[in-house]
Design an enzyme around this catalytic site. Structure first.
Site, PDB file in Angstrom:
ATOM      1  N   SER A 118     -71.198 -18.611  13.198  1.00 14.91           N
ATOM      2  CA  SER A 118     -70.981 -19.279  14.486  1.00 14.91           C
ATOM      3  C   SER A 118     -70.256 -18.334  15.430  1.00 14.91           C
ATOM      4  O   SER A 118     -69.137 -17.887  15.142  1.00 14.91           O
ATOM      5  CB  SER A 118     -70.147 -20.546  14.283  1.00 14.91           C
ATOM      6  OG  SER A 118     -69.573 -20.922  15.515  1.00 14.91           O
ATOM      7  N   HIS A 129     -75.471 -19.346  15.001  1.00  8.67           N
ATOM      8  CA  HIS A 129     -75.102 -20.716  15.374  1.00  8.67           C
ATOM      9  C   HIS A 129     -74.345 -20.675  16.696  1.00  8.67           C
ATOM     10  O   HIS A 129     -73.356 -19.948  16.827  1.00  8.67           O
ATOM     11  CB  HIS A 129     -74.238 -21.297  14.252  1.00  8.67           C
ATOM     12  CG  HIS A 129     -73.842 -22.724  14.418  1.00  8.67           C
ATOM     13  ND1 HIS A 129     -74.670 -23.783  14.061  1.00  8.67           N
ATOM     14  CD2 HIS A 129     -72.695 -23.288  14.881  1.00  8.67           C
ATOM     15  CE1 HIS A 129     -74.041 -24.927  14.292  1.00  8.67           C
ATOM     16  NE2 HIS A 129     -72.840 -24.657  14.797  1.00  8.67           N
ATOM     17  N   ASP A 137     -72.415 -22.835  19.531  1.00  7.35           N
ATOM     18  CA  ASP A 137     -71.720 -24.103  19.771  1.00  7.35           C
ATOM     19  C   ASP A 137     -71.531 -24.341  21.259  1.00  7.35           C
ATOM     20  O   ASP A 137     -70.684 -23.707  21.893  1.00  7.35           O
ATOM     21  CB  ASP A 137     -70.344 -24.070  19.100  1.00  7.35           C
ATOM     22  CG  ASP A 137     -70.435 -24.128  17.589  1.00  7.35           C
ATOM     23  OD1 ASP A 137     -71.012 -25.104  17.068  1.00  7.35           O
ATOM     24  OD2 ASP A 137     -69.931 -23.198  16.930  1.00  7.35           O
ATOM     25  N   MET A 196     -70.201 -26.700  24.106  1.00  3.64           N
ATOM     26  CA  MET A 196     -69.259 -27.824  24.281  1.00  3.64           C
ATOM     27  C   MET A 196     -69.018 -28.047  25.770  1.00  3.64           C
ATOM     28  O   MET A 196     -68.874 -27.080  26.525  1.00  3.64           O
ATOM     29  CB  MET A 196     -67.915 -27.496  23.614  1.00  3.64           C
ATOM     30  CG  MET A 196     -68.012 -27.093  22.153  1.00  3.64           C
ATOM     31  SD  MET A 196     -66.373 -26.864  21.417  1.00  3.64           S
ATOM     32  CE  MET A 196     -66.824 -26.087  19.863  1.00  3.64           C
ATOM     33  N   HIS A 216     -75.929 -25.909  18.535  1.00  2.00           N
ATOM     34  CA  HIS A 216     -75.183 -27.121  18.186  1.00  2.00           C
ATOM     35  C   HIS A 216     -74.586 -27.677  19.473  1.00  2.00           C
ATOM     36  O   HIS A 216     -73.620 -27.133  20.007  1.00  2.00           O
ATOM     37  CB  HIS A 216     -74.080 -26.746  17.169  1.00  2.00           C
ATOM     38  CG  HIS A 216     -73.241 -27.903  16.735  1.00  2.00           C
ATOM     39  ND1 HIS A 216     -72.104 -27.741  15.957  1.00  2.00           N
ATOM     40  CD2 HIS A 216     -73.348 -29.241  16.944  1.00  2.00           C
ATOM     41  CE1 HIS A 216     -71.558 -28.922  15.724  1.00  2.00           C
ATOM     42  NE2 HIS A 216     -72.292 -29.844  16.310  1.00  2.00           N
ATOM     43  N   MET A 269     -72.456 -30.066  21.486  1.00  2.00           N
ATOM     44  CA  MET A 269     -71.361 -31.035  21.469  1.00  2.00           C
ATOM     45  C   MET A 269     -71.103 -31.446  22.913  1.00  2.00           C
ATOM     46  O   MET A 269     -70.134 -31.021  23.547  1.00  2.00           O
ATOM     47  CB  MET A 269     -70.126 -30.410  20.809  1.00  2.00           C
ATOM     48  CG  MET A 269     -70.248 -30.328  19.296  1.00  2.00           C
ATOM     49  SD  MET A 269     -69.148 -29.106  18.563  1.00  2.00           S
ATOM     50  CE  MET A 269     -70.161 -27.639  18.747  1.00  2.00           C
ATOM     51  N   MET A 321     -70.898 -32.452   9.828  1.00  2.00           N
ATOM     52  CA  MET A 321     -69.662 -31.780  10.246  1.00  2.00           C
ATOM     53  C   MET A 321     -68.608 -31.986   9.167  1.00  2.00           C
ATOM     54  O   MET A 321     -68.303 -33.115   8.787  1.00  2.00           O
ATOM     55  CB  MET A 321     -69.135 -32.367  11.565  1.00  2.00           C
ATOM     56  CG  MET A 321     -69.895 -31.987  12.813  1.00  2.00           C
ATOM     57  SD  MET A 321     -69.998 -30.218  13.138  1.00  2.00           S
ATOM     58  CE  MET A 321     -68.273 -29.745  13.296  1.00  2.00           C
ATOM     59  N   ASP A 366     -71.169 -27.671   8.517  1.00  2.00           N
ATOM     60  CA  ASP A 366     -70.492 -26.875   9.546  1.00  2.00           C
ATOM     61  C   ASP A 366     -69.009 -27.242   9.619  1.00  2.00           C
ATOM     62  O   ASP A 366     -68.672 -28.387   9.904  1.00  2.00           O
ATOM     63  CB  ASP A 366     -71.181 -27.169  10.892  1.00  2.00           C
ATOM     64  CG  ASP A 366     -70.606 -26.397  12.068  1.00  2.00           C
ATOM     65  OD1 ASP A 366     -69.785 -25.485  11.853  1.00  2.00           O
ATOM     66  OD2 ASP A 366     -71.002 -26.714  13.205  1.00  2.00           O
TER      67      ASP A 366
END
Ligand code: DX5
Ligand code: ZN
Length: 222
Positions: free
Chosen positions: A8, A33, A35, A37, A66, A68, A137, A175
């Site tokens: 990540s 990966h 992330d 957000m 991913h 979020m 998660m 994760d």
């Protein structure tokens, strides 16, 4: 045992991102990966689809997003245009999970449903036949470097059993808080794919800290 490993980049050195990604590729990572957000679904703001566009030309690795964010479908088209191979969105964040999964399918992107540590598995069961992957998660989403929540092991095993019972093909990705010490346990419980941020990168120092050695140490434990 075969499994996939996704570093990540949340814990990478953003000023040196192309090198970090290239090192992961050379070290045998399955994919990267990413992330995303939004400061609403989780408190931090990280980066958006532009980072996918920037990384795509420097690597052949799978780009595993991913999300979020609230109302995740707002970003599906752009992420797909920019080269996302797989998109995870949270069961807790979508207003219409079924149609969001259909949209990913129409875009030709791997469909993945993510689930928070406090959300029971039964929330995703109705969608299992419609997904390619479930992302469990094993920390509360939002931050790297947290400790693995041990009850995630049972959750992984329960989901694996359900998938077997239903005779469907769904990957389990896990994760949060995964490192060389606990990766073996996570894989044995039934994970097909693991994400590791702080265990792979060390902020502002991942290159001297030797990503390939760290990834092979995680692999050795499995
Ligand atoms: C947390 C992110 C994770 C994070 C994992 O919300 O979804 O992908 O980067 O970091 P570590 O491996 O440090 O727990
Ligand atoms: Zn993540």
């Amino acid at each position: 045992m075969s499994y996939k490993i996704f570093p990540s980049i949340l814990s990478a050195d953003f000023a040196n991102l192309a090198n970090e990604v290239t090192e992961c590729e050379a070290a045998g990572a399955t994919g990267i990966h990413i992330d995303i957000m939004d400061g609403h679904f989780v408190p931090p703001i990280t980066f958006g689809p532009m980072i996918v566009k920037s990384i795509k030309p420097v690597t052949n690795l799978i780009l595993d997003i991913h999300l979020m964010v609230i109302d995740p479908n707002r970003y599906f088209h752009e992420l797909s245009d920019f080269g996302a191979d797989s998109i995870s969105f949270h069961v807790e964040s979508s207003k219409n999970i079924k149609s969001d999964l259909e949209l990913l399918s129409d875009l030709g992107v791997k469909r993945s449903l993510a689930i928070n540590p406090d959300t029971p598995i039964n929330q995703i069961v109705p969608f299992l036949s419609q997904v390619d992957q479930v992302l469990i998660m094993s920390v509360k989403p939002g931050y790297g470097g947290q400790q693995f929540i041990s009850s995630s092991i049972d959750k992984i095993a329960d989901l694996k059993n359900l998938i077997k019972e239903k005779k469907i093909s769904v990957d389990i990705q896990v994760d949060g808080g995964i490192n060389a010490e606990n990766a073996g346990q996570v894989i044995l419980a039934g994970a097909d794919s693991i994400v590791a941020g702080s265990a792979v990168f060390n902020i502002y120092g991942s290159i001297p800290n030797n990503i390939d050695e760290i990834i092979s140490n995680i692999k050795k434990e499995v």
